[in-house]
Design a protein around this motif. Sequence first.
Motif, short mmCIF file in Angstrom:
data_model
loop_
_atom_site.label_atom_id
_atom_site.label_comp_id
_atom_site.label_asym_id
_atom_site.label_seq_id
_atom_site.Cartn_x
_atom_site.Cartn_y
_atom_site.Cartn_z
N GLN A 1 -32.68 -48.08 27.89
CA GLN A 1 -31.89 -48.75 27.14
C GLN A 1 -32.97 -50.00 27.76
N ILE B 1 -35.46 -50.28 22.67
CA ILE B 1 -34.26 -49.94 22.37
C ILE B 1 -33.28 -51.85 21.98
N GLN B 2 -33.49 -52.49 22.82
CA GLN B 2 -32.80 -53.85 23.27
C GLN B 2 -33.04 -54.51 21.44
N ALA C 1 -29.79 -52.12 19.89
CA ALA C 1 -28.23 -52.95 20.97
C ALA C 1 -28.36 -54.07 19.72
N ALA D 1 -32.71 -41.29 24.73
CA ALA D 1 -32.17 -41.09 25.60
C ALA D 1 -31.37 -40.60 26.60
#
Length: 286
Positions: free
Chosen positions: A265, A270-271, A274, A245
Amino acid sequence: MQYIESFTLPDEHAEWKFFIDQKSKAFTTYYPFQLFPNKHLTNLTFEPVTILYGDNGSGKSTLLNIIAEKLNLTRGSLYNRSSFYEDYLELCDYQLRQPIPSDSAIVTSDDVFDAMLHVRALNQNIDDTRTDMFKDYLTTKFSDFHYHNMADYDKLKKVLDVRRKTQSRYVRENLMANAREWSNGESAMQFFDQKLQDNHLYLLDEPENSLSPQHQQELAQLLTDSARFFGCQFIIATHSPFVLAMPHAKVYDLDATPVVAKPWQALPAIQVYAAFFAQHRDEFEQ
């Protein structure tokens, strides 16, 4: 700051030509050949911060080592160098925006681990010395000492010093006053603070290893500041969401075919993060 602008790997045609020209076929592996054509990866362009993302085995470390060897960067740790490395490097090319500063380097997690082991050894020496001082304190405090003449002056000073202090205070004040015991994370951060010099190119292979989330954020900030204010360029292989990031970083997804640059993202890992935190959102809000 940018020193290297782009790097070119051999395409499928160049690799096949190499194999056709080979007189010996008695090898089970031609590493690092045959890794990147299937990913349609032949050219990388760089920013002040460029990140290589991918699962284990995606080729992140191999790619960093290829770039480092082609650029003749300094290194500390050994790496997987096959019989065909020189042949492969001859087929690679690169474009510079400006000359690469001397002492630019590739830094691996092994380099960080070696530094941590060195600090751990120092910490062990401190522990051993502390134990000896505990014993010395008790021996001195309860000794049957009698002052006779000036030859006993230093011993007298020590006895008086011990008898007016607690054991912990005595050891604390006399145990390498400028020494400090570091945790693994602190040791790693100290390594990067000392290693990263202004105006250099650095290739970092999973620098987040051994770092807590807090220290990973501190590392990401150190790298961001080094690139923005102190003339450094970084090419980083990482799994860390905090490093991924970093502002304005260009991120290549080595799990994708073809390999392309993506917003951090949008990366699969990263998913997953999340989705996990979204699933537990209510627990955080309680």
